[in-house]
Design a protein around this motif. Sequence first.
Motif, mmCIF file in Angstrom:
data_model
loop_
_atom_site.group_PDB
_atom_site.id
_atom_site.type_symbol
_atom_site.label_atom_id
_atom_site.label_comp_id
_atom_site.label_asym_id
_atom_site.label_seq_id
_atom_site.Cartn_x
_atom_site.Cartn_y
_atom_site.Cartn_z
ATOM 1 N N VAL A 93 0.861 -1.193 0.000
ATOM 2 C CA VAL A 93 0.000 0.000 0.000
ATOM 3 C C VAL A 93 0.892 1.237 0.000
ATOM 4 O O VAL A 93 1.808 1.346 0.821
ATOM 5 N N LYS A 94 0.642 2.172 -0.939
ATOM 6 C CA LYS A 94 1.477 3.368 -1.064
ATOM 7 C C LYS A 94 0.966 4.473 -0.149
ATOM 8 O O LYS A 94 -0.232 4.801 -0.168
ATOM 9 N N PHE A 95 1.880 5.024 0.654
ATOM 10 C CA PHE A 95 1.541 6.140 1.546
ATOM 11 C C PHE A 95 2.178 7.404 0.974
ATOM 12 O O PHE A 95 3.391 7.439 0.765
ATOM 13 N N PRO A 96 1.410 8.460 0.739
ATOM 14 C CA PRO A 96 1.975 9.695 0.177
ATOM 15 C C PRO A 96 2.954 10.393 1.115
ATOM 16 O O PRO A 96 3.802 11.160 0.688
ATOM 17 N N MET A 101 2.048 9.635 10.217
ATOM 18 C CA MET A 101 0.605 9.483 10.405
ATOM 19 C C MET A 101 0.284 9.497 11.899
ATOM 20 O O MET A 101 1.197 9.395 12.738
ATOM 21 N N ASN A 102 -1.012 9.638 12.207
ATOM 22 C CA ASN A 102 -1.408 9.636 13.614
ATOM 23 C C ASN A 102 -1.335 8.230 14.171
ATOM 24 O O ASN A 102 -1.571 7.251 13.462
ATOM 25 N N ALA A 151 -1.666 9.204 6.229
ATOM 26 C CA ALA A 151 -2.719 8.187 6.326
ATOM 27 C C ALA A 151 -3.732 8.647 7.364
ATOM 28 O O ALA A 151 -3.493 9.624 8.082
ATOM 29 N N ILE A 152 -4.840 7.947 7.427
ATOM 30 C CA ILE A 152 -5.844 8.157 8.475
ATOM 31 C C ILE A 152 -5.907 6.868 9.283
ATOM 32 O O ILE A 152 -6.151 5.799 8.704
ATOM 33 N N VAL A 153 -5.639 6.951 10.569
ATOM 34 C CA VAL A 153 -5.699 5.780 11.448
ATOM 35 C C VAL A 153 -6.846 5.988 12.429
ATOM 36 O O VAL A 153 -6.906 7.030 13.104
ATOM 37 N N THR A 154 -7.762 5.011 12.500
ATOM 38 C CA THR A 154 -8.906 5.183 13.406
ATOM 39 C C THR A 154 -8.501 4.870 14.840
ATOM 40 O O THR A 154 -7.537 4.140 15.094
ATOM 41 N N LYS A 155 -9.294 5.395 15.773
ATOM 42 C CA LYS A 155 -9.192 4.945 17.161
ATOM 43 C C LYS A 155 -9.484 3.446 17.191
ATOM 44 O O LYS A 155 -10.312 2.947 16.393
ATOM 45 N N SER A 156 -8.817 2.717 18.075
ATOM 46 C CA SER A 156 -9.115 1.284 18.211
ATOM 47 C C SER A 156 -10.596 1.126 18.521
ATOM 48 O O SER A 156 -11.142 1.814 19.403
ATOM 49 N N GLY A 169 -8.024 10.340 -0.237
ATOM 50 C CA GLY A 169 -6.839 10.189 -1.075
ATOM 51 C C GLY A 169 -5.594 9.734 -0.347
ATOM 52 O O GLY A 169 -4.481 9.927 -0.812
ATOM 53 N N LYS A 170 -5.783 9.116 0.809
ATOM 54 C CA LYS A 170 -4.629 8.532 1.520
ATOM 55 C C LYS A 170 -5.090 7.237 2.178
ATOM 56 O O LYS A 170 -6.290 7.043 2.401
ATOM 57 N N PRO A 171 -4.158 6.326 2.489
ATOM 58 C CA PRO A 171 -4.597 5.052 3.070
ATOM 59 C C PRO A 171 -5.363 5.227 4.372
ATOM 60 O O PRO A 171 -5.093 6.164 5.140
ATOM 61 N N VAL A 172 -6.337 4.354 4.586
ATOM 62 C CA VAL A 172 -7.100 4.318 5.830
ATOM 63 C C VAL A 172 -6.735 3.035 6.561
ATOM 64 O O VAL A 172 -6.809 1.940 5.994
#
Length: 308
Positions: free
Chosen positions: A10-13, A17-18, A40-45, A91-94
């Motif tokens: 997976v390509k990360f621009p 990231m958080n 990237a966007i990282v969700t809360k667990s 437009g960025k990995p989730v």
Amino acid sequence: IGLSTTIAGVKFPGCFMNAAGALCVTRDELLALGRSKAGAIVTKSMTMEPRHGNPEPRYYGFPGGSINSMGLPNLGYRAYADLIPELKRCGKPVIASVAGLCEDDFPTIAEAINAAQPDLIEVNLSCPNIPGKPQIGYDAEASERLLKRVRRVITVPMGVKLPPYFDPAHHDAMGKVIGRCDVDFLNLINSVGNGLVVDPEREAVVIKPKGGFGGLGGTLIKPVALANVRAFYKIFQGRIPIIGTGGIVDGVDAFEHFLCGASAVQIGTVLVEEGLEVFGRLETELAALLEKKGYRAIEDCRGKLKEL
Ligand SMILES: O=C(O)c1[nH]c(=O)[nH]c(=O)c1Cl
């Protein structure tokens, strides 16, 4: 200098990231990450049901780091499954971070969130703040059992967020477990669990839950984070990509994580303390440092830490 990177195909621009937990619980927070310079966007667990989390104060920042006992406040996996398509349009990995209050929660949540097709799923074996619940990541057998159950229902790249280990025997034991569970990436480390910060003026603890005990983050845990990145990088000879998390407050800290073997890095304390603009600062600092040192890209320095 390009600061893009690739994890498990997976390509990360961008390589910053958080960390799960930092400014990423609500839809507005996640969309703000999508608009920011975060890579990237990282969700809360996420858990089965929505959770308010522990009573406040439950986070405290201080010179050198932070302590938290949030107690897994989150919207519940169904809400994040509904949000993922919108987040992917940023437009960025989730990255969906999966937790649970018991072992059986994990495969249920993983299967449901996998259906929403996040770019990657991160299995959190290291939440230190559920009263009465020991960290799964400190139980090798439970970790293996859980990862094998979760692997069977995840079709996107699956990573594991591990707690810090403090003994090479534990690095080796967990390395064997990871090697048997078809893991696509590692995220090292979660907070240093169950520290205690005291306010000598008030002669009191600084957070309410668990008598003041909580997970430590920030500058003070960087040596522990670097050791765990390096240990697992060496065990897997760089074949399993590592996201380095812990103690990154400037570009030099990120560079140290890359030298130890990280392919990307996450920030928690510095993001909570400084806000979303920190991504621009960190990128500028890292790009300038790489330029000065003559590196053209992150992969040119990854794992290049010299021993004496
Ligand atoms: O208390 C929390 O929500 C929490 N806090 C942390 O420092 N790490 C975690 O993985 C979690 Cl899940």
